[in-house]
Design a protein around this motif. Structure first.
Motif, PDB file in Angstrom:
ATOM      1  N   LEU A 204       0.815  -1.216   0.000  1.00  0.00           N
ATOM      2  CA  LEU A 204       0.000   0.000   0.000  1.00  0.00           C
ATOM      3  C   LEU A 204       0.846   1.262   0.000  1.00  0.00           C
ATOM      4  N   ASN A 205       1.945   1.256   0.734  1.00  0.00           N
ATOM      5  CA  ASN A 205       2.814   2.428   0.795  1.00  0.00           C
ATOM      6  C   ASN A 205       4.258   1.953   0.941  1.00  0.00           C
ATOM      7  N   PRO A 206       5.101   2.186  -0.060  1.00  0.00           N
ATOM      8  CA  PRO A 206       6.472   1.672  -0.020  1.00  0.00           C
ATOM      9  C   PRO A 206       7.370   2.391   0.971  1.00  0.00           C
ATOM     10  N   HIS A 207       6.910   3.485   1.557  1.00  0.00           N
ATOM     11  CA  HIS A 207       7.757   4.303   2.419  1.00  0.00           C
ATOM     12  C   HIS A 207       7.562   4.018   3.912  1.00  0.00           C
ATOM     13  N   ARG A 208       6.600   3.185   4.246  1.00  0.00           N
ATOM     14  CA  ARG A 208       6.286   2.926   5.653  1.00  0.00           C
ATOM     15  C   ARG A 208       6.447   1.438   5.940  1.00  0.00           C
ATOM     16  N   PHE A 209       6.863   1.138   7.170  1.00  0.00           N
ATOM     17  CA  PHE A 209       7.197  -0.237   7.511  1.00  0.00           C
ATOM     18  C   PHE A 209       6.534  -0.644   8.826  1.00  0.00           C
ATOM     19  N   ALA A 210       6.357  -1.943   8.983  1.00  0.00           N
ATOM     20  CA  ALA A 210       5.750  -2.493  10.199  1.00  0.00           C
ATOM     21  C   ALA A 210       6.673  -2.269  11.401  1.00  0.00           C
ATOM     22  N   PRO A 211       6.127  -2.305  12.611  1.00  0.00           N
ATOM     23  CA  PRO A 211       6.941  -2.088  13.809  1.00  0.00           C
ATOM     24  C   PRO A 211       8.038  -3.135  13.959  1.00  0.00           C
ATOM     25  N   VAL A 212       9.166  -2.694  14.498  1.00  0.00           N
ATOM     26  CA  VAL A 212      10.290  -3.587  14.780  1.00  0.00           C
ATOM     27  C   VAL A 212      10.690  -3.393  16.239  1.00  0.00           C
ATOM     28  N   PHE A 213      10.757  -4.493  16.970  1.00  0.00           N
ATOM     29  CA  PHE A 213      11.154  -4.436  18.374  1.00  0.00           C
ATOM     30  C   PHE A 213      12.680  -4.353  18.505  1.00  0.00           C
ATOM     31  N   HIS A 214      13.123  -3.586  19.487  1.00  0.00           N
ATOM     32  CA  HIS A 214      14.538  -3.492  19.828  1.00  0.00           C
ATOM     33  C   HIS A 214      14.685  -3.753  21.325  1.00  0.00           C
ATOM     34  N   PRO A 215      15.795  -4.369  21.732  1.00  0.00           N
ATOM     35  CA  PRO A 215      15.916  -4.771  23.142  1.00  0.00           C
ATOM     36  C   PRO A 215      16.217  -3.608  24.072  1.00  0.00           C
ATOM     37  N   ILE A 216      15.679  -3.700  25.248  1.00  0.00           N
ATOM     38  CA  ILE A 216      16.106  -2.875  26.377  1.00  0.00           C
ATOM     39  C   ILE A 216      17.115  -3.724  27.151  1.00  0.00           C
ATOM     40  N   MET A 217      18.307  -3.181  27.345  1.00  0.00           N
ATOM     41  CA  MET A 217      19.364  -3.952  28.015  1.00  0.00           C
ATOM     42  C   MET A 217      19.400  -3.622  29.503  1.00  0.00           C
ATOM     43  N   ARG A 218      19.583  -4.662  30.271  1.00  0.00           N
ATOM     44  CA  ARG A 218      19.703  -4.510  31.726  1.00  0.00           C
ATOM     45  C   ARG A 218      20.899  -5.327  32.193  1.00  0.00           C
ATOM     46  N   ASP A 219      21.923  -4.634  32.587  1.00  0.00           N
ATOM     47  CA  ASP A 219      23.167  -5.286  33.010  1.00  0.00           C
ATOM     48  C   ASP A 219      23.662  -6.268  31.955  1.00  0.00           C
ATOM     49  N   GLY A 220      23.618  -5.807  30.683  1.00  0.00           N
ATOM     50  CA  GLY A 220      24.153  -6.616  29.609  1.00  0.00           C
ATOM     51  C   GLY A 220      23.241  -7.695  29.090  1.00  0.00           C
ATOM     52  N   GLN A 221      22.030  -7.790  29.597  1.00  0.00           N
ATOM     53  CA  GLN A 221      21.102  -8.816  29.151  1.00  0.00           C
ATOM     54  C   GLN A 221      19.830  -8.172  28.606  1.00  0.00           C
ATOM     55  N   ALA A 222      19.275  -8.780  27.576  1.00  0.00           N
ATOM     56  CA  ALA A 222      18.024  -8.275  27.018  1.00  0.00           C
ATOM     57  C   ALA A 222      16.916  -8.446  28.052  1.00  0.00           C
ATOM     58  N   TYR A 223      16.225  -7.333  28.311  1.00  0.00           N
ATOM     59  CA  TYR A 223      15.155  -7.348  29.308  1.00  0.00           C
ATOM     60  C   TYR A 223      13.888  -7.908  28.660  1.00  0.00           C
ATOM     61  N   PHE A 224      13.899  -9.230  28.451  1.00  0.00           N
ATOM     62  CA  PHE A 224      12.740  -9.942  27.912  1.00  0.00           C
ATOM     63  C   PHE A 224      12.745 -11.357  28.476  1.00  0.00           C
ATOM     64  N   ASN A 225      11.661 -11.692  29.145  1.00  0.00           N
ATOM     65  CA  ASN A 225      11.576 -13.001  29.803  1.00  0.00           C
ATOM     66  C   ASN A 225      12.771 -13.199  30.732  1.00  0.00           C
ATOM     67  N   LEU A 226      13.132 -12.117  31.396  1.00  0.00           N
ATOM     68  CA  LEU A 226      14.350 -12.101  32.202  1.00  0.00           C
ATOM     69  C   LEU A 226      14.029 -12.371  33.668  1.00  0.00           C
ATOM     70  N   GLY A 227      14.634 -13.411  34.204  1.00  0.00           N
ATOM     71  CA  GLY A 227      14.459 -13.737  35.616  1.00  0.00           C
ATOM     72  C   GLY A 227      15.290 -12.820  36.492  1.00  0.00           C
ATOM     73  N   PHE A 228      14.652 -12.174  37.447  1.00  0.00           N
ATOM     74  CA  PHE A 228      15.358 -11.235  38.310  1.00  0.00           C
ATOM     75  C   PHE A 228      16.266 -11.931  39.311  1.00  0.00           C
ATOM     76  N   ASP A 229      16.158 -13.270  39.390  1.00  0.00           N
ATOM     77  CA  ASP A 229      17.062 -13.990  40.281  1.00  0.00           C
ATOM     78  C   ASP A 229      18.506 -13.876  39.811  1.00  0.00           C
ATOM     79  N   LYS A 230      18.705 -13.443  38.540  1.00  0.00           N
ATOM     80  CA  LYS A 230      20.060 -13.207  38.045  1.00  0.00           C
ATOM     81  C   LYS A 230      20.711 -12.038  38.758  1.00  0.00           C
ATOM     82  N   PHE A 231      19.888 -11.108  39.269  1.00  0.00           N
ATOM     83  CA  PHE A 231      20.409  -9.932  39.960  1.00  0.00           C
ATOM     84  C   PHE A 231      20.446 -10.129  41.470  1.00  0.00           C
ATOM     85  N   ASP A 232      19.502 -10.892  41.969  1.00  0.00           N
ATOM     86  CA  ASP A 232      19.434 -11.165  43.406  1.00  0.00           C
ATOM     87  C   ASP A 232      18.672 -12.474  43.568  1.00  0.00           C
TER      88      ASP A 232
END
Length: 339
Positions: free
Chosen positions: A61-89
């Motif tokens: 429909l429009n060649p100039h627009r694109f679907a959303p793309v996810f980018h990671p939020i990093m927390r202490d070097g790890q991607a904050y996705f499905n991240l167990g907090f027991d890694k920190f404490d």
């Protein structure tokens, strides 16, 4: 303070809501009109009028627009996705997720803001056209810069629309029921006939929703659109003078459609009727630039249209605020019709 403009475009309403107005016809969504809109609710049922934000899918429909793309939020070097907090404490039992998103604001269901379409027009009367937008505003500062360097409107951003709440009486005009899925450029005489047959009454301050069926074709394609969809379903004829006059005179607050551009999309190239110089999107110029009427595009209206037709109704409570994103020229929206 000096007036922002000395000349206004023919057929415009600049200054109607004040010399410094930035909200346009959203000013018509008053407390009184909102209360009347609430009376449209009879059952409490709600319809979601948006696509998933990864639709229509691809770039057909429009060649100039694109679907959303996810980018990671990093927390202490790890991607904050499905991240167990027991890694920190080891005492923590939390599992957390977060993300950043690269989002094209007008890829899927959205509102066009006033910075989306301006015009080269001599608003200051110096016999030289300049880049101006609704009510004579410039969207860059004196140095030609935006809110964030090269981007971000310094005036008229979509946040002004968000602040109004965008809640009022919605009125659905069901073009698909009468015209099917063939490409038809709808002039006012045909629109008027359809409204008369369906006993549709449009009042000042209403948000008019145009059901063409393209939204349903997008759903059925499931992200794999055929190029033929670019010329499917009805569009409003932005070159029809009577249609433009009706939009101005009716006092409608906004227009939303389930197609790509409400009118014929500029991605199809210049309309053969384009004069020597003029807008690629005449209805956009008329609404966004001249009258301060926001345009909604790529909404999903088919389920609501079927429900309303079965009950011989056309009006409902519409709630559809955009993101309150300062400086944005448009915004995704998740409209809700409550019936």
């Amino acid at each position: 303070m000096a007036k922002r403009w000395k000349k206004r475009p023919p057929g415009s309403n600049w200054g109607e809501f004040g010399d410094d107005d930035t909200r346009g016809r959203m000013n018509l969504l008053t407390e009184e009109r909102r209360l009347r809109a609430l009376k449209e609710v009879k059952t409490g049922r709600a319809f979601c009028l948006s696509h998933p934000l990864d639709r229509p899918g691809g770039n057909v429909l429009n060649p100039h627009r694109f679907a959303p793309v996810f980018h990671p939020i990093m927390r202490d070097g790890q991607a904050y996705f499905n991240l167990g907090f027991d890694k920190f404490d080891p005492r923590f039992t939390d599992v957390g997720s977060d993300e950043a998103v690269m989002l094209y604001t007008q890829y899927s269901t959205h509102w066009d803001g006033f910075p989306h379409k301006g015009s080269l027009f001599d608003a200051d009367g110096d016999d030289a056209a300049e880049k101006v937008f609704y009510n004579g505003y410039r969207i860059v500062d004196a140095a030609g810069r935006g809110r964030q360097g090269d981007l971000g409107a310094v005036a008229l951003g979509i946040e002004g629309m968000a602040e109004t709440g965008v809640q009022g009486r919605g009125v659905l005009i069901d073009l698909r029921h009468h015209l099917g899925d063939e490409r038809v450029e709808v002039r006012f005489d045909r629109l008027e006939m359809i409204m008369k047959v369906d006993s549709i009454r449009v009042e000042k301050g209403d948000i008019v929703c145009i059901h063409t069926g393209l939204g349903q074709l997008i759903r059925e394609a499931d992200g794999k659109l055929d190029p033929s969809i670019r010329r499917a379903c009805a569009v409003l004829d932005g070159y029809d003078k009577r249609l433009l006059e009706w939009i101005a005179d009716s006092g409608i607050a906004a227009i939303a459609a389930d197609n790509l551009a409400v009118e014929r999309s500029s991605t199809l190239g210049a309309d053969p009727r384009l004069p020597h110089r003029g807008p690629a999107l005449p209805l956009h110029e008329h609404c966004l630039f001249k009258l301060g009427i926001h345009l909604g595009e790529l909404w999903y209206l088919t389920e609501l249209a079927a429900w309303l037709r079965e009950r011989h109704r056309s009006s409902f409570l519409l709630t559809a605020p955009p993101l309150r994103l300062p400086g944005a020229a448009g915004s995704p929206v998740t409209p809700v019709a409550t019936v």
